[in-house]
Design a protein around this motif. Sequence first.
Motif, PDB file in Angstrom:
ATOM      1  N   ILE A 176       0.842  -1.204   0.000  1.00  0.00           N
ATOM      2  CA  ILE A 176       0.000   0.000   0.000  1.00  0.00           C
ATOM      3  C   ILE A 176       0.874   1.249   0.000  1.00  0.00           C
ATOM      4  O   ILE A 176       0.633   2.190  -0.758  1.00  0.00           O
ATOM      5  CB  ILE A 176      -0.944   0.007   1.224  1.00  0.00           C
ATOM      6  CG1 ILE A 176      -1.968  -1.119   1.113  1.00  0.00           C
ATOM      7  CG2 ILE A 176      -1.646   1.349   1.361  1.00  0.00           C
ATOM      8  CD1 ILE A 176      -2.731  -1.393   2.399  1.00  0.00           C
ATOM      9  N   GLN A 177       1.909   1.263   0.843  1.00  0.00           N
ATOM     10  CA  GLN A 177       2.794   2.423   0.918  1.00  0.00           C
ATOM     11  C   GLN A 177       3.515   2.654  -0.401  1.00  0.00           C
ATOM     12  O   GLN A 177       3.678   3.786  -0.839  1.00  0.00           O
ATOM     13  CB  GLN A 177       3.795   2.247   2.067  1.00  0.00           C
ATOM     14  CG  GLN A 177       3.131   2.335   3.421  1.00  0.00           C
ATOM     15  CD  GLN A 177       4.026   1.897   4.561  1.00  0.00           C
ATOM     16  OE1 GLN A 177       5.039   1.219   4.377  1.00  0.00           O
ATOM     17  NE2 GLN A 177       3.641   2.262   5.772  1.00  0.00           N
ATOM     18  N   ARG A 178       3.929   1.581  -1.060  1.00  0.00           N
ATOM     19  CA  ARG A 178       4.600   1.720  -2.354  1.00  0.00           C
ATOM     20  C   ARG A 178       3.638   2.300  -3.388  1.00  0.00           C
ATOM     21  O   ARG A 178       3.997   3.158  -4.181  1.00  0.00           O
ATOM     22  CB  ARG A 178       5.137   0.372  -2.833  1.00  0.00           C
ATOM     23  CG  ARG A 178       5.842   0.483  -4.158  1.00  0.00           C
ATOM     24  CD  ARG A 178       6.606  -0.787  -4.495  1.00  0.00           C
ATOM     25  NE  ARG A 178       7.486  -0.503  -5.585  1.00  0.00           N
ATOM     26  CZ  ARG A 178       8.734  -0.076  -5.477  1.00  0.00           C
ATOM     27  NH1 ARG A 178       9.262   0.100  -4.303  1.00  0.00           N
ATOM     28  NH2 ARG A 178       9.462   0.163  -6.540  1.00  0.00           N
ATOM     29  N   LEU A 179       2.387   1.842  -3.361  1.00  0.00           N
ATOM     30  CA  LEU A 179       1.378   2.353  -4.278  1.00  0.00           C
ATOM     31  C   LEU A 179       1.140   3.839  -4.022  1.00  0.00           C
ATOM     32  O   LEU A 179       1.052   4.627  -4.968  1.00  0.00           O
ATOM     33  CB  LEU A 179       0.077   1.565  -4.124  1.00  0.00           C
ATOM     34  CG  LEU A 179      -1.064   1.935  -5.063  1.00  0.00           C
ATOM     35  CD1 LEU A 179      -0.679   1.688  -6.519  1.00  0.00           C
ATOM     36  CD2 LEU A 179      -2.311   1.147  -4.717  1.00  0.00           C
ATOM     37  N   LYS A 180       1.066   4.241  -2.771  1.00  0.00           N
ATOM     38  CA  LYS A 180       0.856   5.656  -2.431  1.00  0.00           C
ATOM     39  C   LYS A 180       2.024   6.517  -2.930  1.00  0.00           C
ATOM     40  O   LYS A 180       1.816   7.598  -3.466  1.00  0.00           O
ATOM     41  CB  LYS A 180       0.688   5.838  -0.923  1.00  0.00           C
ATOM     42  CG  LYS A 180      -0.655   5.447  -0.409  1.00  0.00           C
ATOM     43  CD  LYS A 180      -0.744   5.720   1.067  1.00  0.00           C
ATOM     44  CE  LYS A 180      -2.128   5.507   1.604  1.00  0.00           C
ATOM     45  NZ  LYS A 180      -2.213   5.780   3.043  1.00  0.00           N
ATOM     46  N   LYS A 181       3.252   6.030  -2.745  1.00  0.00           N
ATOM     47  CA  LYS A 181       4.423   6.776  -3.225  1.00  0.00           C
ATOM     48  C   LYS A 181       4.382   6.938  -4.737  1.00  0.00           C
ATOM     49  O   LYS A 181       4.696   7.994  -5.273  1.00  0.00           O
ATOM     50  CB  LYS A 181       5.717   6.071  -2.816  1.00  0.00           C
ATOM     51  CG  LYS A 181       6.072   6.236  -1.374  1.00  0.00           C
ATOM     52  CD  LYS A 181       7.369   5.509  -1.065  1.00  0.00           C
ATOM     53  CE  LYS A 181       7.654   5.547   0.430  1.00  0.00           C
ATOM     54  NZ  LYS A 181       8.834   4.760   0.780  1.00  0.00           N
ATOM     55  N   ARG A 182       3.977   5.873  -5.432  1.00  0.00           N
ATOM     56  CA  ARG A 182       3.895   5.923  -6.887  1.00  0.00           C
ATOM     57  C   ARG A 182       2.853   6.944  -7.321  1.00  0.00           C
ATOM     58  O   ARG A 182       3.092   7.736  -8.223  1.00  0.00           O
ATOM     59  CB  ARG A 182       3.551   4.546  -7.443  1.00  0.00           C
ATOM     60  CG  ARG A 182       3.587   4.516  -8.960  1.00  0.00           C
ATOM     61  CD  ARG A 182       3.018   3.244  -9.503  1.00  0.00           C
ATOM     62  NE  ARG A 182       1.583   3.405  -9.515  1.00  0.00           N
ATOM     63  CZ  ARG A 182       0.729   2.461  -9.772  1.00  0.00           C
ATOM     64  NH1 ARG A 182       1.141   1.256 -10.012  1.00  0.00           N
ATOM     65  NH2 ARG A 182      -0.562   2.670  -9.790  1.00  0.00           N
ATOM     66  N   VAL A 183       1.693   6.957  -6.664  1.00  0.00           N
ATOM     67  CA  VAL A 183       0.638   7.900  -7.022  1.00  0.00           C
ATOM     68  C   VAL A 183       1.090   9.318  -6.782  1.00  0.00           C
ATOM     69  O   VAL A 183       0.884  10.210  -7.608  1.00  0.00           O
ATOM     70  CB  VAL A 183      -0.673   7.567  -6.242  1.00  0.00           C
ATOM     71  CG1 VAL A 183      -1.688   8.671  -6.407  1.00  0.00           C
ATOM     72  CG2 VAL A 183      -1.249   6.247  -6.728  1.00  0.00           C
ATOM     73  N   LYS A 184       1.764   9.593  -5.646  1.00  0.00           N
ATOM     74  CA  LYS A 184       2.276  10.926  -5.357  1.00  0.00           C
ATOM     75  C   LYS A 184       3.268  11.353  -6.428  1.00  0.00           C
ATOM     76  O   LYS A 184       3.262  12.490  -6.879  1.00  0.00           O
ATOM     77  CB  LYS A 184       2.947  10.964  -3.985  1.00  0.00           C
ATOM     78  CG  LYS A 184       1.983  11.013  -2.842  1.00  0.00           C
ATOM     79  CD  LYS A 184       2.735  11.086  -1.528  1.00  0.00           C
ATOM     80  CE  LYS A 184       1.787  11.042  -0.359  1.00  0.00           C
ATOM     81  NZ  LYS A 184       2.495  11.036   0.921  1.00  0.00           N
ATOM     82  N   GLY A 185       4.124  10.430  -6.850  1.00  0.00           N
ATOM     83  CA  GLY A 185       5.124  10.734  -7.879  1.00  0.00           C
ATOM     84  C   GLY A 185       4.496  11.087  -9.210  1.00  0.00           C
ATOM     85  O   GLY A 185       4.992  11.929  -9.943  1.00  0.00           O
TER      86      GLY A 185
END
Length: 146
Positions: free
Chosen positions: A134-143
Amino acid sequence: MTAMPTLRLDIVSAEKQIFSGEVEMVFVTGEVGELGIAPGHSQLLTELKPGYVRALLPNQEEDIFYISGGMLEVQPYIVSVLADTAIRASDIDEAAALSAKEQAEKALEGKVSAIDAAKATAELAEITAQIRVIQRLKKRVKGERV
């Protein structure tokens, strides 16, 4: 511009096929660490740890999946992930995962039998892996929004 070669990725859980399609690259966490698989990779069969499968799609987007562990089979242009549980990262309920992690941690703090402790430890490892996805997905979306 020449198109990048692709390989077929199939992700299958005990219940259903989660993903089948063309990708440029696949990243998974194997028994000895993270693996990057590109078209033409040598044949490989290995166990997977709980964690994520990250697929780089031909349009340069990423698709991320949580797996509870399983097996990885690599042929030069076909990658198969066979997992007990596989979930699209976007389908994971973060609040439920955090709550379950807290419950597992509390179970380990209390006086529990060795069997209960082993079960709670295994659940904690799976839940922690889901939260990392989930955290990796959130970082990707922010990027992508920057």
